[in-house]
Scaffold this motif. Structure first.
Motif, short mmCIF file in Angstrom:
data_model
loop_
_atom_site.label_atom_id
_atom_site.label_comp_id
_atom_site.label_asym_id
_atom_site.label_seq_id
_atom_site.Cartn_x
_atom_site.Cartn_y
_atom_site.Cartn_z
N PRO A 173 3.84 6.57 -8.67
CA PRO A 173 4.12 6.60 -7.18
C PRO A 173 4.24 7.80 -6.56
O PRO A 173 3.94 8.09 -5.34
CB PRO A 173 5.20 5.72 -6.96
N LEU A 174 4.80 9.09 -7.50
CA LEU A 174 4.92 10.15 -6.90
C LEU A 174 3.52 10.79 -6.49
O LEU A 174 3.68 11.45 -5.38
CB LEU A 174 5.45 11.10 -7.86
N THR A 175 2.36 10.49 -7.13
CA THR A 175 1.14 10.78 -6.53
C THR A 175 0.49 10.25 -5.29
O THR A 175 -0.35 10.70 -4.77
CB THR A 175 0.02 10.74 -7.77
N LEU A 176 1.30 9.11 -4.85
CA LEU A 176 1.05 8.46 -3.59
C LEU A 176 1.90 8.96 -2.50
O LEU A 176 1.88 8.19 -1.86
CB LEU A 176 0.96 6.88 -4.06
N GLN B 289 -5.21 -4.49 -3.55
CA GLN B 289 -4.59 -3.25 -3.47
C GLN B 289 -3.99 -2.89 -4.70
O GLN B 289 -3.72 -1.48 -5.11
CB GLN B 289 -3.28 -3.58 -2.29
N ALA B 290 -3.67 -3.73 -5.46
CA ALA B 290 -2.88 -3.47 -6.77
C ALA B 290 -4.16 -2.62 -7.60
O ALA B 290 -3.86 -1.51 -8.09
CB ALA B 290 -2.68 -4.55 -7.58
N LYS B 291 -5.34 -2.94 -7.68
CA LYS B 291 -6.65 -2.44 -8.32
C LYS B 291 -6.83 -0.89 -7.76
O LYS B 291 -7.05 -0.22 -8.55
CB LYS B 291 -7.84 -3.27 -8.23
N ALA B 292 -6.51 -0.70 -6.56
CA ALA B 292 -6.72 0.44 -5.87
C ALA B 292 -5.61 1.23 -6.33
O ALA B 292 -5.94 2.84 -6.27
CB ALA B 292 -6.63 0.30 -4.34
N GLN B 293 -4.36 1.06 -6.65
CA GLN B 293 -3.50 2.18 -6.88
C GLN B 293 -2.58 2.04 -8.26
O GLN B 293 -1.85 2.76 -8.56
CB GLN B 293 -2.37 1.90 -5.78
N ASP C 277 0.95 -1.00 -0.06
CA ASP C 277 0.16 0.00 -0.06
C ASP C 277 0.98 1.20 -0.02
O ASP C 277 1.55 1.63 1.09
CB ASP C 277 -0.92 -0.27 1.45
N ILE C 278 0.99 1.93 -1.07
CA ILE C 278 2.28 2.89 -1.44
C ILE C 278 1.76 4.10 -0.42
O ILE C 278 2.82 4.47 0.08
CB ILE C 278 2.30 3.11 -3.09
N ALA C 279 0.72 4.40 -0.52
CA ALA C 279 0.12 5.48 0.35
C ALA C 279 0.55 5.48 1.82
O ALA C 279 0.99 6.13 2.69
CB ALA C 279 -1.06 6.05 0.05
N ALA C 280 0.34 4.10 2.31
CA ALA C 280 0.54 3.69 3.79
C ALA C 280 1.95 3.79 3.98
O ALA C 280 2.36 4.41 5.17
CB ALA C 280 -0.22 2.50 3.98
N VAL C 281 2.90 3.29 3.05
CA VAL C 281 4.18 3.29 3.17
C VAL C 281 4.90 4.63 3.17
O VAL C 281 5.51 5.07 4.14
CB VAL C 281 5.01 2.41 2.32
N THR C 282 4.25 5.36 2.29
CA THR C 282 4.81 6.92 2.29
C THR C 282 4.24 7.65 3.58
O THR C 282 5.21 8.46 4.06
CB THR C 282 4.60 7.42 0.83
N GLY C 283 3.25 7.35 3.98
CA GLY C 283 2.66 8.26 5.25
C GLY C 283 3.63 7.94 6.25
O GLY C 283 4.28 8.67 7.09
#
Ligand SMILES: Cc1ncc(COP(=O)(O)O)c(C=O)c1O
Length: 387
Positions: free
Chosen positions: A187-190, A291-295, A158-164
């Motif tokens: 990924p930059l947008t996440l 998760q893949a479908k979501a991001q 979950d890229i947004a969770a990792v970057t958060g």
């Protein structure tokens, strides 16, 4: 700006290109100046001004502008290889005494590079999830590095969770996005700070180029462009940049075709009794599918299967029986390829990454899916006790 326009036209209508339908290749190692003062000024800003090929080149710049726009980043810097981009980027972010967190499995030579950095006092820890990050983080941790989908097993984070999480802990994040290409994931947008690609795969698309890129904000790219890019000397050549520009023209159409063919082949293998597991995040049975479908907006055609065997010889025999798939290490080109990492990856790296002996990686190319399925079906039938 949509991706198709970026790939096909961005930057190509400028007067200096004279309307050329294929942007000309600036094949010169240096630029000259009318006065010594002009050269002096240009040298102070070699990231923006054309002085010498190892710093900047107009053809490379055009490829960089397109790649930055595709990833929705401010700046991009192209390198002579994906590893050139990865090693320069990591080096630019750490100093002696710093620590790096590596989340999930990453490309083997990236792990080898992190091990190499130990001689300069930079350490790293491999973790498999955010709970692992929580336990492994130190006061000296500076960087969180990952791939999603991950290397060989195609685990989805979950890229947004990792970057958060990384932002909360004051870490910079760098992510290798080669698998998805900027067409299927941004990924930059996440929240990722720096995105890396090997351009040698889908972006080049024709197995005739080795290149890499890092994309991100100017505040991170500019120092890297003025130091690691110049000093390591892994500059992209204008000829390779021209191939990147050509590859980008067809990237959206090729990725749509790769997705369709990759999913058809993966679905066939998922039903085959000689295959234990298919690691393809586009299949609904994959644990990271939701998760893949979501991001992500699509799936590339690189995935792995785990054969029902513990024998390297049997895995090798399967490869040898294939007639259409070719045996090779890279991926993302026209031709379908297979590889058994247990036969090619350094043993300690294979063990660190937990890659089973019977794991076969497939890069589904642009040939007809039926031809590829037939080839795989026949080869699977012929493998010793797998039959
Ligand atoms: C995921 C990934 N990242 C980076 C690289 C390195 O790219 P290059 O071979 O262009 O140095 C590769 C190469 O196979 C790769 O598979």
């Amino acid at each position: 700006m949509d991706d198709e326009w970026i790939c096909g036209r961005l930057g190509e209508d400028e007067p200096w290109l004279l309307g050329a339908v294929n942007p000309p290749v600036f094949e010169n190692s240096l630029f000259t100046f009318r006065t010594a003062g002009e050269l002096g000024e240009a040298i102070k800003d070699e990231d923006e001004r054309y002085v010498y090929w190892r710093g900047t080149n107009p053809t490379v710049d055009l490829a960089q502008r397109k790649l930055a726009a595709l990833e929705r980043g401010e700046r991009a810097k192209c390198f002579a290889s994906g590893m050139g981009a990865i090693s320069a980027t990591i080096s630019s972010l750490v100093s002696a005494g710093d620590h790096v967190l590596v989340l999930g499995a990453v490309y083997g030579p990236t792990t080898q590079f992190l091990r190499y950095l130990e001689k300069f006092g930079v350490t790293h820890t491999h973790v498999s999830d955010l709970a692992g990050c929580d336990s492994a983080i130190r006061s000296s941790t500076r960087l969180l590095y990952f791939e999603s989908p991950s290397y060989m097993r195609y685990e989805v984070f979950d890229i947004a969770a990792v970057t958060g999480w990384a932002r909360e802990h004051g870490l910079v994040t760098a992510m290798d996005n080669t698998w998805s290409t900027p067409i299927f994931q941004k990924p930059l947008t996440l929240g990722v700070d720096l995105v890396l690609h090997s351009l040698s795969k889908y972006v080049g698309g024709h197995s005739d180029l080795v290149g890499g890129v890092v994309v991100g904000p100017s505040r991170l790219i500019r120092p890297l462009a003025l130091t690691e890019y110049q000093l390591y000397g892994a500059a992209m050549s204008p000829h390779d940049a021209a191939k990147v520009i050509k590859g980008l023209r067809t990237l959206p159409v090729r990725m749509a075709a790769h997705q369709e063919r990759g999913l058809a082949v993966a679905a066939f293998l998922a039903e085959h009794p000689a295959v234990r597991v298919v690691n393809h995040p586009g299949l609904s049975a994959h644990p990271g599918h939701a998760q893949a479908k979501a991001q992500m907006s699509g799936f590339s055609s690189l995935f792995s299967i785990e054969l029902d065997t513990e024998s390297r010889e049997e895995a090798a025999e399967f490869l040898d029986r294939l007639r259409h798939f070719r045996i090779g290490v890279s991926w993302g080109g026209f031709e379908s390829l297979v590889n058994v990492p247990a036969l090619s990856v350094e043993e300690s790296v294979r063990a660190t990454m937990g890659i089973p002996v019977g794991l076969v990686r497939l890069s589904v190319g642009l040939e007809a899916a039926d031809t590829l399925i037939k080839d795989l079906g026949l080869a699977l039938e012929g493998v010793g006790r797998l039959a």
